[in-house]
Design an enzyme around this catalytic site. Sequence first.
Site, PDB file in Angstrom:
ATOM      1  N   ASP A  21     -17.362 -18.853  15.094  1.00 30.33           N
ATOM      2  CA  ASP A  21     -17.073 -17.587  15.783  1.00 30.33           C
ATOM      3  C   ASP A  21     -15.308 -17.558  15.834  1.00 30.33           C
ATOM      4  OD1 ASP A  21     -17.614 -15.284  16.799  1.00 30.33           O
ATOM      5  OD2 ASP A  21     -17.788 -16.040  18.908  1.00 30.33           O
ATOM      6  N   HIS A  38     -12.018 -13.642   8.053  1.00 28.55           N
ATOM      7  CA  HIS A  38     -13.247 -13.950   7.622  1.00 28.55           C
ATOM      8  C   HIS A  38     -12.903 -14.728   6.413  1.00 28.55           C
ATOM      9  CE1 HIS A  38     -15.728 -11.852  10.450  1.00 28.55           C
ATOM     10  NE2 HIS A  38     -15.542 -10.618   9.956  1.00 28.55           N
ATOM     11  N   LEU A 136     -25.410 -34.161   0.948  1.00 26.21           N
ATOM     12  CA  LEU A 136     -25.425 -33.508   2.179  1.00 26.21           C
ATOM     13  C   LEU A 136     -26.140 -32.375   1.834  1.00 26.21           C
ATOM     14  CD1 LEU A 136     -24.012 -32.856   4.879  1.00 26.21           C
ATOM     15  CD2 LEU A 136     -22.493 -31.492   3.334  1.00 26.21           C
TER      16      LEU A 136
HETATM   17  C1  IPE Z   1     -22.484 -15.550  16.211  1.00 23.06           C
HETATM   18  O1  IPE Z   1     -21.311 -14.854  16.538  1.00 23.06           O
HETATM   19  C2  IPE Z   1     -23.139 -15.301  14.797  1.00 23.06           C
HETATM   20  C3  IPE Z   1     -22.247 -15.772  13.965  1.00 23.06           C
HETATM   21  C4  IPE Z   1     -21.041 -16.626  13.957  1.00 23.06           C
HETATM   22  C5  IPE Z   1     -22.573 -15.654  12.260  1.00 23.06           C
HETATM   23  P1  IPE Z   1     -21.155 -13.463  17.111  1.00 23.06           P
HETATM   24  O2  IPE Z   1     -19.785 -12.939  17.071  1.00 23.06           O
HETATM   25  O3  IPE Z   1     -22.025 -12.325  16.334  1.00 23.06           O
HETATM   26  O4  IPE Z   1     -21.930 -13.370  18.496  1.00 23.06           O
HETATM   27  P2  IPE Z   1     -21.945 -12.380  19.875  1.00 23.06           P
HETATM   28  O5  IPE Z   1     -22.236 -11.268  19.141  1.00 23.06           O
HETATM   29  O6  IPE Z   1     -20.223 -12.445  20.294  1.00 23.06           O
HETATM   30  O7  IPE Z   1     -22.667 -13.059  20.884  1.00 23.06           O
HETATM   31  C1  IPE Z   2     -17.639 -14.912  13.255  1.00 29.66           C
HETATM   32  O1  IPE Z   2     -16.440 -14.122  13.698  1.00 29.66           O
HETATM   33  C2  IPE Z   2     -17.862 -14.263  11.888  1.00 29.66           C
HETATM   34  C3  IPE Z   2     -19.259 -13.587  12.056  1.00 29.66           C
HETATM   35  C4  IPE Z   2     -19.902 -13.347  13.040  1.00 29.66           C
HETATM   36  C5  IPE Z   2     -19.833 -12.841  10.826  1.00 29.66           C
HETATM   37  P1  IPE Z   2     -16.409 -12.956  14.448  1.00 29.66           P
HETATM   38  O2  IPE Z   2     -16.374 -11.832  13.415  1.00 29.66           O
HETATM   39  O3  IPE Z   2     -17.568 -12.559  15.306  1.00 29.66           O
HETATM   40  O4  IPE Z   2     -14.943 -13.129  15.290  1.00 29.66           O
HETATM   41  P2  IPE Z   2     -15.009 -12.532  16.741  1.00 29.66           P
HETATM   42  O5  IPE Z   2     -15.676 -13.173  17.677  1.00 29.66           O
HETATM   43  O6  IPE Z   2     -14.854 -11.237  16.711  1.00 29.66           O
HETATM   44  O7  IPE Z   2     -13.282 -13.083  17.092  1.00 29.66           O
HETATM   45 MG    MG Z   3     -17.640 -13.408  17.432  1.00 30.73          MG
END
Ligand code: IPE
Ligand code: IPE
Ligand code: MG
Length: 252
Positions: A21, A38, A136
């Site tokens: 995240d 990303h 792995l």
């Molecule tokens: C969790 O991250 C999902 C992934 C890392 C793929 P999110 O950014 O979607 O989670 P929430 O919505 O903040 O809980």
């Molecule tokens: C995690 O990063 C990637 C996915 C959920 C696909 P985020 O896109 O949720 O990044 P933040 O949480 O908005 O910083």
């Molecule tokens: Mg996120």
Amino acid sequence: MLDNPVLDPKRIPRHVAIIMDGNGRWAKERNLPRIMGHKAGSESVKDVVKTARKLNLEVLTLYAFSTENWKRPAFEVQGLMTLLKTYLKSELQNLLGNSISLRCIGEIENLPSDVRKILTEVIQGTTPKTDEKPSLILNLALSYGSRSEIVRAARAMAEKCVSGQFEPQDFSEKFFASHLYTSGLPDPDLLIRTGGEARLSNFLLWQLSYAELYITETMWPDFRGARFIEAIRDYQSRERRFGQTSEQLQAE
Ligand code: IPE
Ligand code: IPE
Ligand code: MG
């Protein structure tokens, strides 16, 4: 084995799961579009996979896209799918060369057909042909949601009861676990979440029952091999008691 004096080679976790995240916030801090976060995050994936292999982990599960992430703007979802395709295409040779086997968990049927196609190719291409163990297992959680996984398992078990293959009184934890996407994999020993949020976001609710949790403020694009080793070092400092007392464990 990585020559790393900070880690105890006898206490390397078998399975590490990561909620990757913070890509969006990483990009925002740099005045970049979210998709650039990303993209930078996919470099972290490569580095962490490389490190996991050097450390002799058995399984690395990466939460790449949740069932809830479909609610994001179409532009971002499309960008993520394109990045996934690029990753799979560019990494196939590397996975093969390092005997890394790709698996995935989630509602794969909901992914766009071009992503599904390349995903299937990479999974089939990297599955060991003999009983040989891969160096792995890289397990990608794609369109994954834990509640939907549990409901799907319950449905499959109910169907077996209706058709008379199984009796409700024969249900066990093992039987239940064998109907989850993660069937055959050990439960994660360590869960890492980058980006600082202290929540599970519908990830592996059943499988994480006894995992050690490690939450770091580091955003995923900044989480590279060295940070991963730090997380494992922290894991090695924990006492996993599984309900017992410290004294009981020491006596064993
Ligand atoms: C969790 O991250 C999902 C992934 C890392 C793929 P999110 O950014 O979607 O989670 P929430 O919505 O903040 O809980
Ligand atoms: C995690 O990063 C990637 C996915 C959920 C696909 P985020 O896109 O949720 O990044 P933040 O949480 O908005 O910083
Ligand atoms: Mg996120």
